[in-house]
Design a protein around this motif. Structure first.
Motif, PDB file in Angstrom:
ATOM      1  N   ILE A 175       0.899  -1.356  -0.085  1.00  0.00           N
ATOM      2  CA  ILE A 175      -0.104   0.095   0.110  1.00  0.00           C
ATOM      3  C   ILE A 175       0.854   1.200  -0.061  1.00  0.00           C
ATOM      4  O   ILE A 175       1.707   1.227   0.916  1.00  0.00           O
ATOM      5  CB  ILE A 175      -0.877   0.062   1.256  1.00  0.00           C
ATOM      6  CG1 ILE A 175      -1.957  -1.467   1.214  1.00  0.00           C
ATOM      7  CG2 ILE A 175      -1.775   1.186   1.334  1.00  0.00           C
ATOM      8  CD1 ILE A 175      -2.766  -1.464   2.280  1.00  0.00           C
ATOM      9  N   GLN A 176       0.443   2.122  -0.970  1.00  0.00           N
ATOM     10  CA  GLN A 176       1.108   3.255  -1.117  1.00  0.00           C
ATOM     11  C   GLN A 176       0.433   4.520  -1.117  1.00  0.00           C
ATOM     12  O   GLN A 176      -0.661   4.480  -2.206  1.00  0.00           O
ATOM     13  CB  GLN A 176       2.304   3.322  -2.213  1.00  0.00           C
ATOM     14  CG  GLN A 176       3.698   2.683  -2.103  1.00  0.00           C
ATOM     15  CD  GLN A 176       4.601   2.879  -3.084  1.00  0.00           C
ATOM     16  OE1 GLN A 176       4.254   3.131  -4.519  1.00  0.00           O
ATOM     17  NE2 GLN A 176       5.937   3.062  -2.794  1.00  0.00           N
ATOM     18  N   GLY A 177       0.209   5.248  -0.209  1.00  0.00           N
ATOM     19  CA  GLY A 177      -0.999   6.273  -0.378  1.00  0.00           C
ATOM     20  C   GLY A 177      -2.281   5.640  -0.408  1.00  0.00           C
ATOM     21  O   GLY A 177      -2.759   5.093   0.498  1.00  0.00           O
ATOM     22  N   THR A 178      -3.048   6.078  -1.306  1.00  0.00           N
ATOM     23  CA  THR A 178      -4.416   5.632  -1.563  1.00  0.00           C
ATOM     24  C   THR A 178      -4.315   4.610  -2.532  1.00  0.00           C
ATOM     25  O   THR A 178      -5.460   4.064  -3.275  1.00  0.00           O
ATOM     26  CB  THR A 178      -5.415   6.771  -2.234  1.00  0.00           C
ATOM     27  OG1 THR A 178      -4.543   7.236  -3.520  1.00  0.00           O
ATOM     28  CG2 THR A 178      -5.368   7.667  -1.071  1.00  0.00           C
ATOM     29  N   THR A 179      -3.189   3.782  -2.764  1.00  0.00           N
ATOM     30  CA  THR A 179      -3.164   2.784  -4.109  1.00  0.00           C
ATOM     31  C   THR A 179      -2.611   1.457  -3.283  1.00  0.00           C
ATOM     32  O   THR A 179      -1.687   1.408  -2.753  1.00  0.00           O
ATOM     33  CB  THR A 179      -2.206   3.285  -5.239  1.00  0.00           C
ATOM     34  OG1 THR A 179      -2.484   4.246  -5.838  1.00  0.00           O
ATOM     35  CG2 THR A 179      -1.975   1.919  -5.926  1.00  0.00           C
ATOM     36  N   LYS A 211     -10.655   1.913   4.092  1.00  0.00           N
ATOM     37  CA  LYS A 211      -9.235   2.560   3.918  1.00  0.00           C
ATOM     38  C   LYS A 211      -9.322   3.757   2.801  1.00  0.00           C
ATOM     39  O   LYS A 211      -8.229   4.466   2.636  1.00  0.00           O
ATOM     40  CB  LYS A 211      -8.155   1.665   3.497  1.00  0.00           C
ATOM     41  CG  LYS A 211      -7.720   0.833   4.526  1.00  0.00           C
ATOM     42  CD  LYS A 211      -6.282   0.343   4.678  1.00  0.00           C
ATOM     43  CE  LYS A 211      -6.142  -0.709   5.727  1.00  0.00           C
ATOM     44  NZ  LYS A 211      -5.931  -0.178   7.183  1.00  0.00           N
ATOM     45  N   GLN A 212     -10.564   3.959   2.071  1.00  0.00           N
ATOM     46  CA  GLN A 212     -10.733   4.908   1.054  1.00  0.00           C
ATOM     47  C   GLN A 212      -9.625   4.759   0.021  1.00  0.00           C
ATOM     48  O   GLN A 212      -9.171   5.912  -0.373  1.00  0.00           O
ATOM     49  CB  GLN A 212     -10.831   6.155   1.935  1.00  0.00           C
ATOM     50  CG  GLN A 212     -11.662   6.219   2.718  1.00  0.00           C
ATOM     51  CD  GLN A 212     -13.047   6.334   2.406  1.00  0.00           C
ATOM     52  OE1 GLN A 212     -13.545   6.848   1.170  1.00  0.00           O
ATOM     53  NE2 GLN A 212     -13.955   5.659   3.002  1.00  0.00           N
ATOM     54  N   LEU A 213      -9.283   3.776  -0.432  1.00  0.00           N
ATOM     55  CA  LEU A 213      -8.364   3.460  -1.402  1.00  0.00           C
ATOM     56  C   LEU A 213      -8.866   4.154  -2.651  1.00  0.00           C
ATOM     57  O   LEU A 213     -10.148   3.969  -3.103  1.00  0.00           O
ATOM     58  CB  LEU A 213      -7.857   1.902  -1.667  1.00  0.00           C
ATOM     59  CG  LEU A 213      -7.365   1.448  -0.661  1.00  0.00           C
ATOM     60  CD1 LEU A 213      -7.142   0.028  -0.815  1.00  0.00           C
ATOM     61  CD2 LEU A 213      -5.758   2.042  -0.462  1.00  0.00           C
ATOM     62  N   GLN A 214      -8.185   4.759  -3.458  1.00  0.00           N
ATOM     63  CA  GLN A 214      -8.475   5.431  -4.694  1.00  0.00           C
ATOM     64  C   GLN A 214      -8.316   4.213  -6.045  1.00  0.00           C
ATOM     65  O   GLN A 214      -8.798   4.399  -7.134  1.00  0.00           O
ATOM     66  CB  GLN A 214      -8.033   6.617  -5.070  1.00  0.00           C
ATOM     67  CG  GLN A 214      -8.634   7.657  -4.318  1.00  0.00           C
ATOM     68  CD  GLN A 214      -8.248   8.955  -4.402  1.00  0.00           C
ATOM     69  OE1 GLN A 214      -7.312   9.392  -5.236  1.00  0.00           O
ATOM     70  NE2 GLN A 214      -8.572   9.871  -3.269  1.00  0.00           N
ATOM     71  N   LYS A 215      -7.211   3.513  -5.776  1.00  0.00           N
ATOM     72  CA  LYS A 215      -6.955   2.525  -6.749  1.00  0.00           C
ATOM     73  C   LYS A 215      -6.406   1.144  -6.200  1.00  0.00           C
ATOM     74  O   LYS A 215      -5.813   1.082  -5.119  1.00  0.00           O
ATOM     75  CB  LYS A 215      -5.455   3.099  -7.365  1.00  0.00           C
ATOM     76  CG  LYS A 215      -5.882   3.882  -8.758  1.00  0.00           C
ATOM     77  CD  LYS A 215      -4.339   4.252  -9.572  1.00  0.00           C
ATOM     78  CE  LYS A 215      -4.535   5.351 -10.345  1.00  0.00           C
ATOM     79  NZ  LYS A 215      -3.155   5.861 -11.160  1.00  0.00           N
ATOM     80  N   ALA A 257     -16.077   4.070  -1.696  1.00  0.00           N
ATOM     81  CA  ALA A 257     -15.444   4.863  -2.794  1.00  0.00           C
ATOM     82  C   ALA A 257     -15.244   4.535  -4.047  1.00  0.00           C
ATOM     83  O   ALA A 257     -14.582   5.043  -4.618  1.00  0.00           O
ATOM     84  CB  ALA A 257     -14.035   5.700  -2.243  1.00  0.00           C
ATOM     85  N   PRO A 282     -12.894   2.202  -5.890  1.00  0.00           N
ATOM     86  CA  PRO A 282     -11.887   2.616  -6.349  1.00  0.00           C
ATOM     87  C   PRO A 282     -11.748   2.103  -7.732  1.00  0.00           C
ATOM     88  O   PRO A 282     -12.183   1.329  -8.335  1.00  0.00           O
ATOM     89  CB  PRO A 282     -10.783   1.758  -5.533  1.00  0.00           C
ATOM     90  CG  PRO A 282     -11.680   0.890  -5.038  1.00  0.00           C
ATOM     91  CD  PRO A 282     -12.976   1.326  -5.064  1.00  0.00           C
TER      92      PRO A 282
END
Lengths: 136, 102
Positions: free
Chosen positions: B9-13, B40-44, B72, B74
């Motif tokens: 996990i890096q940031g939202t990915t 975790k509100q991941l975007q990707k 969200a 992703p």
């Protein structure tokens, strides 16, 4: 015709699928198609493993062979569990958006896409599924 | 015998590295890993598929879980799928909401 009989449990899925893949390979299918045969049988067998024997233990019988007259590879899958015709189910609507997509039924849909013939019958308290593909 | 899949996990990915067969035997392991990411509100969510040889509807079910249930909604990226895997994704019509990246 080659035959394999194993308890219908998830731990046996791999050996069942390896058996079918090996038979299909011997029948002359190319590597590219073996994964598709495996996929078809996984979808059929997982249904049986998950639903055929809810309150008991049971077996599944797999027979593979070539019908030389019709140049066709034939897979017959037999269980003695609850009566269930997987082909009665309507195909899923694969154009729906992701939130509306139902995943159930997808396996049977893929069987229909890949195989040339498929059928189900209830025979003497057994479910018998026939899956056929023309030889290459 | 659910397999375990490395996730980074890096940031939202979140990036998963898939390999071998993602089928009814191994998919529950991936589903368990994905469940840990709920909220975790991941975007990707990226599935690196360059070593994935086989995908069945059970595997697709785990992948679509990322899209439907993580919140969200992703973007779900299938990275470098092999032909067999891509065939199954297309056959199921999942290419309309998964991003295929070469």
């Amino acid at each position: 015709v080659e035959k394999l009989i194993l308890p219908a449990i998830m731990e046996n899925l791999d050996p069942m699928l390896d058996f079918v893949e090996k038979s299909a390979h011997a029948a002359g299918f190319e590597k590219a198609f073996l994964n598709k045969i495996r996929l078809v049988c996984e979808e059929a067998l997982v249904n049986i493993i998950n639903y055929a024997y809810p309150n008991s233990k049971g077996e599944v019988k797999i027979q593979c062979g070539v019908d030389t007259d019709r140049a066709t590879f034939v897979i017959q899958i037999t269980d003695s569990g609850l009566a269930f015709n997987p082909f009665e189910r309507p195909d899923p609507d694969i154009t729906l958006s992701v939130q509306d997509r139902e995943i159930g039924g997808l396996g049977i849909f893929m069987i229909r896409q890949i195989m040339d013939q498929f059928s189900y019958k209830r025979d003497n308290d057994h479910n018998v599924m026939l899956l056929e593909k023309k030889l290459p | 015998m659910a397999a375990s899949y490395p996730v980074e996990i890096q940031g939202t990915t979140a990036t998963f590295t898939l390999s071998g067969r993602l089928d009814a035997v191994s998919a529950p392991g991936l589903a368990d890993e994905l469940k840990k990411l709920i909220g975790k509100q991941l975007q990707k969510v990226v599935f690196n598929s360059s070593n994935l040889d086989y995908l069945s509807s059970a595997g697709l079910r785990a992948i679509v879980f990322a899209k439907q249930k993580l919140g969200a909604e992703p973007e779900v990226i299938i990275l470098k799928p092999k032909t067999d895997v891509l065939d199954v994704i297309k056959m199921a019509g999942f290419d309309s909401f998964l991003t295929i990246q070469e």
